[in-house]
Design an enzyme around this catalytic site. Structure first.
Site, short mmCIF file in Angstrom:
data_model
loop_
_atom_site.label_atom_id
_atom_site.label_comp_id
_atom_site.label_asym_id
_atom_site.label_seq_id
_atom_site.Cartn_x
_atom_site.Cartn_y
_atom_site.Cartn_z
N ASP A 61 5.03 -42.76 -3.97
CA ASP A 61 5.70 -43.69 -3.06
C ASP A 61 7.08 -43.17 -2.66
O ASP A 61 7.48 -43.30 -1.51
CB ASP A 61 5.82 -45.08 -3.70
N MET A 111 -5.61 -6.91 8.03
CA MET A 111 -5.10 -6.00 9.03
C MET A 111 -6.13 -4.91 9.26
O MET A 111 -7.03 -4.71 8.47
CB MET A 111 -3.81 -5.36 8.54
N HIS A 113 -15.87 -8.09 1.29
CA HIS A 113 -14.89 -9.08 1.73
C HIS A 113 -15.18 -10.45 1.15
O HIS A 113 -14.32 -11.11 0.58
CB HIS A 113 -14.91 -9.14 3.27
N ARG A 133 -2.85 -47.83 -14.28
CA ARG A 133 -2.78 -48.68 -13.08
C ARG A 133 -3.64 -49.91 -13.34
O ARG A 133 -4.86 -49.84 -13.26
CB ARG A 133 -3.33 -47.93 -11.88
N GLY A 140 -8.23 -7.19 3.98
CA GLY A 140 -9.05 -7.33 5.18
C GLY A 140 -8.34 -8.01 6.33
O GLY A 140 -8.94 -8.27 7.36
N LYS A 172 0.84 -1.20 0.00
CA LYS A 172 0.00 0.00 0.00
C LYS A 172 0.87 1.25 0.00
O LYS A 172 0.65 2.17 -0.79
CB LYS A 172 -0.91 -0.04 1.23
N SER A 223 10.38 -44.25 -14.81
CA SER A 223 9.31 -43.32 -14.49
C SER A 223 9.34 -43.12 -12.98
O SER A 223 9.23 -44.08 -12.22
CB SER A 223 7.96 -43.85 -14.95
N TYR A 256 9.27 -36.10 -19.66
CA TYR A 256 7.84 -35.78 -19.54
C TYR A 256 7.37 -35.90 -18.10
O TYR A 256 8.03 -36.50 -17.26
CB TYR A 256 7.00 -36.69 -20.45
N CYS A 289 5.46 -39.77 -12.79
CA CYS A 289 4.03 -40.09 -12.87
C CYS A 289 3.31 -40.02 -11.54
O CYS A 289 2.22 -40.53 -11.40
CB CYS A 289 3.83 -41.45 -13.51
N ARG A 341 -3.74 -1.53 -6.29
CA ARG A 341 -2.94 -2.76 -6.24
C ARG A 341 -3.35 -3.62 -7.42
O ARG A 341 -4.41 -3.41 -8.01
CB ARG A 341 -3.16 -3.50 -4.93
N ARG A 344 -3.13 3.03 8.56
CA ARG A 344 -3.46 1.91 7.69
C ARG A 344 -2.30 0.92 7.63
O ARG A 344 -1.16 1.30 7.43
CB ARG A 344 -3.74 2.42 6.28
P1 ADP Z 1 -7.75 -2.30 3.72
O1 ADP Z 1 -6.34 -2.75 3.66
O2 ADP Z 1 -8.59 -3.14 4.60
O3 ADP Z 1 -8.32 -2.05 2.37
P2 ADP Z 1 -7.34 0.51 3.95
O4 ADP Z 1 -6.14 0.99 4.67
O5 ADP Z 1 -7.27 0.56 2.48
O6 ADP Z 1 -7.71 -0.92 4.49
O7 ADP Z 1 -8.54 1.38 4.48
C1 ADP Z 1 -9.86 1.03 4.21
C2 ADP Z 1 -10.60 2.19 3.64
O8 ADP Z 1 -10.55 3.31 4.50
C3 ADP Z 1 -10.05 2.70 2.33
O9 ADP Z 1 -10.56 1.97 1.27
C4 ADP Z 1 -10.52 4.11 2.28
O10 ADP Z 1 -11.77 4.18 1.68
C5 ADP Z 1 -10.60 4.48 3.73
N1 ADP Z 1 -9.47 5.37 4.03
C6 ADP Z 1 -8.23 5.02 4.37
N2 ADP Z 1 -7.43 6.10 4.50
C7 ADP Z 1 -8.21 7.17 4.23
C8 ADP Z 1 -7.99 8.57 4.16
N3 ADP Z 1 -6.80 9.10 4.42
N4 ADP Z 1 -9.03 9.36 3.85
C9 ADP Z 1 -10.23 8.83 3.58
N5 ADP Z 1 -10.51 7.53 3.62
C10 ADP Z 1 -9.51 6.69 3.94
MG MG Z 2 -7.83 -0.80 1.12
MG MG Z 3 -9.70 -3.24 6.54
#
Ligand code: ADP
Ligand code: MG
Ligand code: MG
Length: 872
Positions: free
Chosen positions: A758, A102, A450, A556, A100, A21, A753, A840, A820, A334, A91
C-alpha cells in the site's frame, strides 16, 4: 587514448571498454592460450559512432594499421594476393554477456579472386566455396538486412537440386551455383555484396555498432535490466577454419554442467563446421564426451583448457573453440550461464574445493532465483509413457497449451493461459515468447543451442533437439512421433529428463536439495535481518517454517472471512438490524476466528505470529452492485434482496482502496475489532493452558494519524483487561502520512510493520489492479526503471521508510521494525531493509529462501569488496 587495441596491447583496460568477449580474448592471449590474433574496437568507439552516425575521427586509420599488423602476424594478405588470403571474423561483444543478441560475420575479406586463391592454397575448393557461401549469406542478413528465409530457401533448393541431405553434402560446384543464386537474390532487392574487403569490413563494423539498438537486443536488455547506453565493442579476429574436413570442427565447452552443476567437462562438438552451426541449432552436434574415445588427445586438450580457464577466472566457464586440421583454437570464454540448480551446486562445490571462499559462494547465487528450485517436478513413478524424447536442456516440469510461435505465446499467456512454446529451433526474435512460456520444446539444436542457453538463463524448463518433432506452421499443427497435435493442445515436458508427454501430467512439489541446504547453512551466521512469512493458513505456516521462517509477519484475517461457509455470517453481521442479529453473527465469526488462530499459533509454536485486524472494505464481502442492479432491472430481486441492494448501494465505494477500510472500519464498527481480539486472546489462553508457547502480536492496519491508533488501542486494552492478558500491539505503516508522523505514533505501540504494497501504491498514486493500462509501457521504455510493486522504490518509498525508522526509533528506542509487503521476498528490497536497519522482513512462504539468502548477502556486501575477481 585510441579507439582500437590489439588483443596483445589491452593491458589495464576493462570490460566496460573492451566488452566481455574482447576482454576475455585479450586475457586468454596474455595467458598463452591458443587464440587467433585480432583487435578490438572499443565500446567508446561504438558510442561515438551511434552519437554522430559516422565513424569518429581517426578510427578507420587505426583499423587499417591493425589490419596491417594482422597481415604481418599471419603472413597473409587482406583481400588476397598470392597464397592464403587473410580472412577475419567481425564479432560483437557487449560489456555484459548477451548471447545471440548481436550478429557475427565470419570469413570476411573473401572476394571472388580470394575464393580461387583459397581453393588453390588449401587444396580444397569445396571449403573455399563453403566459406564464401557463408560470408555472402551472413553479410546479406546482417549488413544488408535481408531476411534469413530468402537464403534458407535457396540453400534448401540447392540441396534438392543436388540430391544432398545435409549442407556438408553439397559439392564445390553446387556451392558455386548457390553463391550465384544468392548474388542474384541480393541484386533483386536492390542491394549488392561488395567484392572489396575494406568495404566489407566497414559495412560489418557499422552493422555491429548499429545492432546495439536492434529490437531483440533492446528486449534482452529490458528483461535483464542491462543499461541501454553501454554500447558494444567490435572484435576483428583472424579466422581459423573448422570446415576444412573431418579433422576440423567447432564446439562449445563448459567447465561444469550448466544444467545440473555437476563437476567436469561438458559440451558439444560438430565436425567439419563453422561456429554458428553449433550455436544456431541448425545441425544437432555430438556430446564432447564422445571425443574421449574417438579423439582422446583432442579431448584431453579441451579438458585441460576447461580446467585452466576455470582456475584462472574462478568460476564455471562457457568457452567456444574451433579445431583446424587437428589444432585447437580458443575463440571465446565467459562465465557460463546456468540454471538456478546448477548455480547453487557450483557455488557450494567450488567453495568446498577451496576455489572460492564460502562468502564468495554465497554472493554468487542470485537469491531471486531460489523460488524456482521449489518448482514442481514430474513424478517419475506416476508419469505416463512419453510420446517423444529430446535433450534435457533446462530442468523443471511444464504443462501448457502448445503454441507454435512467440507472438501466439505472448497473446495467449496475456490471457492467462499457460503455454509451451513449440518451435523448429529458437532465434533471438523468440525471446519475449520464451520468457513468458512455461516450457520450451524444439525439434533441432543441442544443449548449447540458443533455445537451451536462453531457457537455462531464464529458468524456463526446456527440451530441445526432439528428432521426432515436426511442425506444420501453415496448418498450425505438429507431430510427435506418430501422434499429431494441433496448436492449443495441452502437452507436458520434463526438462530434467528430456521427456515429452501428451496432455497434462501430474506434478509433484520440488524440494530444496542438499546443496541449497548447505548454502543456506553458511548464510545463517551472516544474516542480521530476521525472516518471517506471510501466511493465513496452518498449512502455509508449516511450509514456511520448514523453509526457515522465524515467525509469521502477516496474517491477513480477512482471508478467513472469505471462506464460502463463513461469508453468510459476515453478511449477516454487516446487514444486522437488531443487536441480537449482530450478536449471533459475531459469535459465529468468533468461533471461526478462534479455530483459525488456534491452528496458526500451534503451527508456529514458540515463534511470533503477527495478526492484522480486518483490513478490506466491507462491500468486498457483499455481492457486486452491478449484479443486484441487473436483477432489479429485470424485476428478479428475491424478497430479502431489496434490503441487501440498499446496503450494497450504501457501502458502495468509488475508490475502495482509499475507502472505508483498515483502522477506519475498525473504529466505526468496534464490535468487529473486539471480536477479533477476543478470538486471539481466547486461542492464546487455550494453548497456554495446554502448555504450549503461543506468541501472537496484534497489528492495526492503514492508520494515518496517532489519534486513530489511540482510539483503536483503547478498545484493544478494554479486551485485554477483560481477559487479564495482554499482547504486543503494533501498527502497519503503509500510508505516507503515517510514515511522516512515525515519531508521534511510535510511543503508542510495540512495533511498526511497513506495509510496502500500500505504501508504494499510495506514494506513487497507483492502484496495482488498474496499472495494467500503462505499467507495461512504462517498463518497456523504462519510464519506470523497474516495477515498483516488485522491487522497492528506494528513492521515494525508501525515503519514507528511512524517516519512519529514524523518527520512530528516536521516539521509542524499544520499537521493533518489520516489513511485510511483497517486497520482503525480493532480494534487492531485502538489501534495502537491511540497510535501513529493520529487525525483520516477512515474505510469502515460497520466497522465504530468497529473503534468507538475500539477508546474508546484504551483510556480506556491506562488509566485503563486491567483485574480488575483476577478471571474472
Ligand atoms: P556469439 O556472440 O553469438 O557467440 P561469436 O562472435 O562468438 O558470436 O561468433 C560465433 C561463432 O563464430 C564462434 O563461436 C566461433 O565458433 C565462430 N568464430 C568467430 N570468430 C571466429 C574466428 N576468428 N575463427 C573461426 N571461427 C570464429
Ligand atoms: Mg560466441
Ligand atoms: Mg551470434
Amino acid at each position: 587514448m585510441g579507439w582500437v587495441y590489439a588483443f596483445t596491447e589491452t593491458k589495464g583496460l576493462g570490460k566496460e571498454l573492451l566488452g566481455g568477449k574482447g576482454f576475455a580474448l585479450a586475457e586468454m592471449t596474455r595467458l598463452g592460450f591458443p587464440v587467433p590474433p585480432g583487435f578490438t574496437l572499443t565500446t567508446e568507439a561504438c558510442r561515438a559512432y551511434l552519437e554522430r552516425g559516422a565513424f569518429p575521427e581517426g578510427l578507420w586509420e587505426e583499423v587499417r594499421e591493425q589490419v596491417e599488423r594482422l597481415e604481418a602476424a599471419t603472413g597473409k594478405r587482406f583481400g588476397g594476393g598470392e597464397g592464403l588470403p587473410l580472412l577475419v571474423s567481425v564479432r560483437s561483444g557487449a560489456p555484459v554477456s548477451m548471447p545471440g543478441m548481436m550478429d557475427t560475420i565470419l570469413n570476411l575479406g573473401l572476394t571472388r579472386a580470394g575464393v580461387a586463391a583459397l581453393a588453390e592454397a588449401s587444396g580444397n575448393p569445396r571449403f573455399a566455396w563453403d566459406s564464401y557461401r557463408r560470408l555472402v549469406q551472413m553479410y546479406g542478413e546482417v549488413v544488408l538486412g535481408l531476411a534469413a528465409e530468402g537464403f534458407e530457401r535457396l540453400l534448401d533448393r540447392a540441396k534438392v537440386l543436388a540430391g544432398a541431405e545435409r549442407d556438408v553434402d553439397l559439392s564445390a560446384a553446387d556451392l558455386e551455383r548457390l553463391v550465384a543464386a544468392y548474388q542474384e537474390h541480393i541484386g533483386a532487392q536492390g542491394r549488392t555484396f561488395p567484392d572489396d574487403p575494406w568495404r566489407q569490413l566497414e559495412g560489418a563494423v557499422r552493422a555491429v555498432f548499429e545492432s546495439w539498438n536492434n529490437p531483440r537486443a533492446r528486449t534482452y536488455r529490458r528483461l535483464y535490466e542491462i543499461p541501454d547506453d553501454l554500447g558494444t565493442a567490435v572484435n576483428v579476429q583472424a579466422m581459423v577454419f573448422g570446415n576444412l574436413g573431418d579433422d576440423s570442427g567447432t564446439g562449445v565447452g563448459f567447465s561444469r554442467n550448466p544444467a545440473t552443476g555437476e563437476r567436469g567437462l561438458y559440451g558439444e562438438y560438430l565436425k567439419n563446421a563453422q561456429g554458428e552451426d553449433v550455436v544456431a541449432g541448425v545441425r544437432t552436434p555430438q556430446p564432447l564426451e564422445r571425443l574421449r574415445e574417438s579423439e582422446p588427445e583432442l579431448y584431453e586438450a579441451i579438458a585441460d583448457v576447461a580446467a585452466r580457464l576455470e582456475a584462472h577466472f574462478r568460476d564455471m566457464q562457457d568457452f567456444e573453440f574451433t579445431v583446424e586440421r587437428g589444432r585447437l583454437y580458443l575463440l571465446q570464454t565467459r562465465t557460463g550461464k546456468r540454471t538456478p540448480e546448477a548455480a547453487v551446486r557450483i557455488a557450494v562445490e567450488m567453495a568446498e574445493e577451496g576455489a572460492v571462499s564460502r562468502e564468495e559462494a554465497l554472493l554468487r547465487v542470485d537469491a531471486n532465483t531460489l523460488p524456482g528450485l521449489l518448482r514442481a517436478r514430474i513424478d517419475p513413478d506416476r508419469a505416463p509413457d512419453p510420446v517423444a524424447e529430446g535433450l534435457p536442456a533446462s530442468p523443471g516440469a511444464a504443462v501448457g497449451h502448445a503454441v507454435l510461435d512467440a507472438e501466439t505465446a505472448e497473446s495467449w499467456a496475456g490471457r492467462g493461459l499457460p503455454v509451451v512454446l513449440v518451435r523448429p529451433e529458437t532465434t533471438p526474435e523468440d525471446i519475449s515468447g520464451m520468457y513468458i512460456a512455461r516450457g520450451i520444446l524444439t525439434a533441432r539444436g543441442g544443449m548449447t543451442s540458443h533455445a537451451a542457453v536462453v531457457a537455462r538463463g531464464m529458468g524456463v524448463p526446456a527440451v530441445v533437439g526432439v528428432a521426432a518433432l515436426s511442425l506444420n506452421l501453415e496448418e498450425r499443427s505438429f507431430r510427435l512421433g506418430d501422434r499429431s497435435f494441433k496448436e492449443g493442445d495441452v502437452i507436458s515436458l520434463d526438462g530434467a529428463t528430456g521427456r515429452v508427454f501428451a496432455g497434462e501430467v501430474a506434478l509433484s512439489e520440488g524440494g530444496s536439495g542438499a546443496y541449497l541446504q548447505r548454502l543456506l547453512a553458511w548464510a545463517e551466521p551472516h544474516r542480521k535481518l530476521g525472516v518471517r512469512a506471510n501466511a493465513d493458513t496452518p498449512a502455509d505456516a508449516r511450509r514456511a517454517r520448514e523453509l526457515g521462517a522465524e515467525g509469521i509477519g502477516l496474517v491477513r484475517t480477512e482471508h478467513m472471512f472469505f471462506d464460502p461457509e463463513r461469508i453468510p455470517w459476515v453478511r449477516a453481521l454487516i446487514l444486522a438490524e437488531t443487536e441480537k442479529e449482530e450478536r449471533e453473527a459475531l459469535d459465529r465469526l468468533f468461533a471461526f476466528q478462534r479455530a483459525d488462530f488456534l491452528g496458526l499459533l500451534e503451527a508456529m509454536d514458540g515463534l511470533p505470529v503477527t495478526v492484522r485486524l480486518l483490513d478490506p472494505p466491507l462491500h468486498e464481502f457483499l455481492p457486486p452492485l452491478v449484479e443486484l442492479e441487473r436483477k432489479e432491472a429485470a424485476g428478479a430481486l428475491a424478497p430479502g434482496e431489496t434490503k441487501l441492494l440498499a446496503q450494497v448501494r450504501q457501502l458502495h465505494e468509488v475508490n475502495p482502496m482509499l475507502g472505508f477500510r483498515g483502522v477506519r472500519l475498525l473504529l466505526v464498527r468496534p464490535e468487529i475489532l473486539r471480536m477479533q481480539v477476543e478470538a486471539l486472546l481466547s486461542a492464546t489462553r487455550v494453548l497456554r493452558e495446554q502448555g504450549r508457547d503461543p506468541r501472537p502480536e496484534l497489528m492495526i492496519p492503514l492508520v494515518s494519524t496517532a489519534e486513530e491508533v489511540e482510539q483503536a488501542l483503547a478498545v484493544v486494552r478494554e479486551v485485554f483487561a477483560e481477559f487479564d492478558l495482554s499482547l504486543p500491539v503494533g501498527t502497519m505503516i503503509e500510508t505516507p502520512r503515517a510514515a511522516l508522523v512515525a515519531g508521534a505514533i511510535a510511543p503508542l505501540v510495540d512495533f511498526f510493520s511497513f506495509g510496502t504494497n500500500d505504501l508504494t501504491q499510495l506514494t506513487f498514486g497507483i492502484s496495482r489492479d488498474d496499472a495494467g493500462h500503462f505499467l507495461p509501457r512504462y517498463l518497456d521504455d523504462r519510464t519506470f526503471p523497474t516495477d515498483p510493486t516488485e522491487r522497492l522504490d528506494a528513492e521515494a518509498v525508501g525515503r519514507l521508510l528511512e524517516i519512519a525508522v529514524r523518527e520512530g526509533r528516536a521516539a521509542n528506542p524499544g520499537l521493533k521494525l518489520g516489513l511485510c509487503g511483497e517486497h520482503g521476498g525480493e532480494a534487492q528490497s531485502v538489501h534495502l531493509a537491511h540497510a535501513l536497519g529493520l529487525d525483520y522482513v516477512s515474505a510469502s512462504p515460497f520466497r522465504v529462501l530468497t529473503a534468507r539468502l538475500a539477508a546474508a548477502q546484504a551483510t556480506l556486501q556491506l562488509t566485503e569488496p563486491q567483485d574480488r575477481s575483476s577478471a571474472g
